[in-house]
Scaffold this motif. Structure first.
Motif, PDB file in Angstrom:
ATOM      1  N   ALA A 197       0.881  -1.224   0.082  1.00 13.30           N
ATOM      2  CA  ALA A 197       0.174  -0.011  -0.021  1.00 13.30           C
ATOM      3  C   ALA A 197       0.936   1.473   0.035  1.00 13.30           C
ATOM      4  N   GLY A 198       2.182   1.312   0.497  1.00  9.31           N
ATOM      5  CA  GLY A 198       2.887   2.166   0.420  1.00  9.31           C
ATOM      6  C   GLY A 198       4.260   1.966   1.086  1.00  9.31           C
ATOM      7  N   ILE A 199       5.068   2.896   0.809  1.00  9.36           N
ATOM      8  CA  ILE A 199       6.586   2.543   1.320  1.00  9.36           C
ATOM      9  C   ILE A 199       7.022   3.830   2.213  1.00  9.36           C
ATOM     10  N   HIS A 200       8.220   3.621   2.783  1.00 11.71           N
ATOM     11  CA  HIS A 200       8.709   4.615   3.699  1.00 11.71           C
ATOM     12  C   HIS A 200      10.398   4.245   3.380  1.00 11.71           C
ATOM     13  N   LEU A 201      11.148   5.302   3.115  1.00 13.89           N
ATOM     14  CA  LEU A 201      12.720   5.389   3.034  1.00 13.89           C
ATOM     15  C   LEU A 201      13.295   6.318   3.927  1.00 13.89           C
ATOM     16  N   ASN A 202      14.438   5.767   4.414  1.00 10.29           N
ATOM     17  CA  ASN A 202      15.051   6.867   5.288  1.00 10.29           C
ATOM     18  C   ASN A 202      16.709   6.819   4.464  1.00 10.29           C
ATOM     19  N   PHE A 203      16.629   6.601   3.226  1.00 12.00           N
ATOM     20  CA  PHE A 203      17.766   6.816   2.308  1.00 12.00           C
ATOM     21  C   PHE A 203      17.152   6.992   0.916  1.00 12.00           C
ATOM     22  N   ALA A 204      17.118   8.217   0.346  1.00 12.86           N
ATOM     23  CA  ALA A 204      16.545   7.972  -0.885  1.00 12.86           C
ATOM     24  C   ALA A 204      17.341   9.077  -1.687  1.00 12.86           C
ATOM     25  N   PHE A 205      18.442   8.936  -2.053  1.00 11.85           N
ATOM     26  CA  PHE A 205      19.209   9.716  -2.906  1.00 11.85           C
ATOM     27  C   PHE A 205      19.171   9.950  -4.319  1.00 11.85           C
ATOM     28  N   VAL A 206      18.452  10.685  -5.128  1.00 10.41           N
ATOM     29  CA  VAL A 206      18.300  11.049  -6.441  1.00 10.41           C
ATOM     30  C   VAL A 206      19.057  12.085  -6.905  1.00 10.41           C
ATOM     31  N   PRO A 207      19.852  11.874  -7.720  1.00  9.44           N
ATOM     32  CA  PRO A 207      20.820  12.832  -8.185  1.00  9.44           C
ATOM     33  C   PRO A 207      20.246  14.043  -9.107  1.00  9.44           C
ATOM     34  N   PRO A 208      20.639  15.543  -8.951  1.00 10.74           N
ATOM     35  CA  PRO A 208      19.988  16.567  -9.658  1.00 10.74           C
ATOM     36  C   PRO A 208      20.079  16.225 -11.317  1.00 10.74           C
ATOM     37  N   THR A 209      19.408  17.052 -11.936  1.00 11.71           N
ATOM     38  CA  THR A 209      19.588  17.030 -13.500  1.00 11.71           C
ATOM     39  C   THR A 209      20.405  18.131 -13.675  1.00 11.71           C
ATOM     40  N   ALA A 210      20.806  18.488 -14.743  1.00  8.49           N
ATOM     41  CA  ALA A 210      21.558  19.472 -15.656  1.00  8.49           C
ATOM     42  C   ALA A 210      20.739  20.889 -15.098  1.00  8.49           C
ATOM     43  N   GLU A 211      19.584  20.847 -15.298  1.00  5.49           N
ATOM     44  CA  GLU A 211      18.818  22.100 -15.075  1.00  5.49           C
ATOM     45  C   GLU A 211      18.803  22.184 -13.634  1.00  5.49           C
ATOM     46  N   ASP A 212      18.886  21.375 -12.761  1.00  3.71           N
ATOM     47  CA  ASP A 212      18.853  21.532 -11.172  1.00  3.71           C
ATOM     48  C   ASP A 212      20.320  22.175 -10.984  1.00  3.71           C
ATOM     49  N   LEU A 213      21.317  21.772 -11.536  1.00  4.59           N
ATOM     50  CA  LEU A 213      22.587  22.084 -11.266  1.00  4.59           C
ATOM     51  C   LEU A 213      22.874  23.853 -11.578  1.00  4.59           C
ATOM     52  N   ALA A 214      22.236  24.277 -12.376  1.00  4.55           N
ATOM     53  CA  ALA A 214      22.213  25.597 -12.802  1.00  4.55           C
ATOM     54  C   ALA A 214      21.523  26.488 -11.979  1.00  4.55           C
ATOM     55  N   SER A 215      20.790  26.132 -10.840  1.00  5.83           N
ATOM     56  CA  SER A 215      19.984  26.805 -10.015  1.00  5.83           C
ATOM     57  C   SER A 215      19.905  26.262  -8.706  1.00  5.83           C
ATOM     58  N   LEU A 216      21.213  25.721  -8.184  1.00  6.21           N
ATOM     59  CA  LEU A 216      20.999  25.221  -6.818  1.00  6.21           C
ATOM     60  C   LEU A 216      20.971  26.238  -5.609  1.00  6.21           C
TER      61      LEU A 216
END
Length: 380
Positions: A197-216
């Protein structure tokens, strides 16, 4: 035993424990580090102290009795024997939850949270927040079998967990995990495992995109800096385990001091403390966990899980199921909610905890329990 769930008890032969003490006594120590602190790894005197306690004072039978009293079982799924703890709540409407550990951890990471999660009323909580707990040992870890063929990656493990929950009679349940456990739990959510029915994580690293890197933002810049430091100075173990686990295993499987150093360094590096992991985890707690690698001889098979998952893409798969995420400040990675939402678009709970590290349930069971209650209260 295929299809059956059978009780399991640990009964380590005394000769095995005697052999361990003899190996510790014969340790061939290297020279000490040439710099202060942990810059070159575990300092010699810290390692001598740990192994001295292990040889002279540590009592495995205490841990053995504790595990045997919790409700251990084994069952064969997809041809592999899986070890797990199954602790049912006394509350009539408890929510079943499978919780998955990682490396260099074990089911022991969750022990301090078992009571408050299964019987909240006894610990000052609301019985409506109760869980039935299923705590499996990953393939090749603890007292689960060691895969004898390639293919036991996180996705296949998630499939086994779905079968396990069905086999235990749970038709609606939730899942939680950190480290490799978060990857397995993510696979459960992405695959919409029947009943999940659902999940919980205490470790969820998702890397930024190139667009993210331009406006951190400043906070995101700090997160990337932390990730870069880990990649440059803290990830050598992962490279070795994901490329040559067999070579590594000869030393770790033969030397208890070597195995302990391999794990002790990560416990020091990945917990949230003011200078010494011993202020967060007791020496007995750390050695109990190390024993779950030494006694069944799983240094190689546990490292091989990295090899099996070496091609993982942290940006996928996408999870549409309701997701809770708690980030702990002492973890090896943290990620911006903006980045994480791309992979987890249905976030129902997000919190940045005030303290705690990579081993959240082990280090801060109080915070960990509160997070799971808050998250999954929405799915009851």
């Amino acid at each position: 035993m295929s299809g059956k769930v059978e009780p399991f008890q640990i009964d380590v032969a005394q000769a095995t424990l005697d052999d361990l003490r003899e190996r510790l006594a014969r340790t061939r120590w290297p020279e000490g580090e040439t710099t202060g602190g942990w810059d070159q790894g575990v300092p010699l005197e810290r390692m001598r102290t740990l192994c001295g306690y292990w040889h002279d004072r540590y009592d495995w039978r205490r841990c053995e009795r504790m595990l045997n009293g919790l409700g251990q079982h084994r069952t064969v799924i997809d041809g592999l024997g899986i070890h797990f703890l199954h602790i049912r709540s006394p509350a009539p409407n408890a929510l079943p939850m499978v919780m998955t550990h990682g490396w260099p951890g074990s089911v022991l990471e969750f022990v301090k949270a078992i009571g408050p999660l299964t019987d909240p009323a006894r610990y000052g909580g609301d019985p409506k927040d109760a869980f039935h707990l299923v705590l499996p040992s990953l393939p090749g870890y603890g007292f689960s079998d060691k895969p004898a063929e390639p293919g036991w990656n996180a996705a296949r493990t998630a499939g086994a967990w779905a079968v396990l929950m069905q086999r235990l009679g749970y038709d609606r349940w939730v899942a939680q995990g950190g480290d490799w456990g978060s990857i397995v739990t993510r696979a459960l959510g992405a695959g919409r495992a029947p009943g999940c029915a659902g999940i919980h994580l205490n470790f969820a690293f998702v890397p930024p995109t190139a667009e993210d890197l331009a406006s951190l933002t400043p906070a995101e810049q700090a997160m990337l800096g932390k990730a870069q430091r880990y990649q440059e100075d803290g990830s050598g173990y992962a490279k070795q385990q994901s490329t040559r686990p067999q070579t590594l295993g000869y030393g770790l499987n033969d030397s208890p001091a070597g195995l302990a150093a391999w794990i002790y360094e990560k416990l020091q590096a990945w917990t949230d403390h003011d200078g010494a992991v011993e202020t967060v985890l007791t020496v007995d707690e750390m050695l109990d966990n190390i024993m779950l690698y030494w006694l069944p001889g799983t240094a190689t098979s546990s490292a091989r899980f990295y090899w099996e998952n070496r091609a993982l893409d942290p940006s996928s798969p996408k999870v549409e199921l309701p997701t809770g995420i708690t980030q702990f400040p002492g973890d090896i990675f943290n990620a911006s909610r903006t980045w994480v939402e791309r992979a987890f678009p249905n976030i129902i709970h997000w919190r940045e905890a005030p303290s705690g590290g990579h081993f959240a349930a082990w280090e801060r069971p109080d915070l960990f329990v509160a997070e799971l209650r808050d998250c999954f209260r929405q799915l009851r």
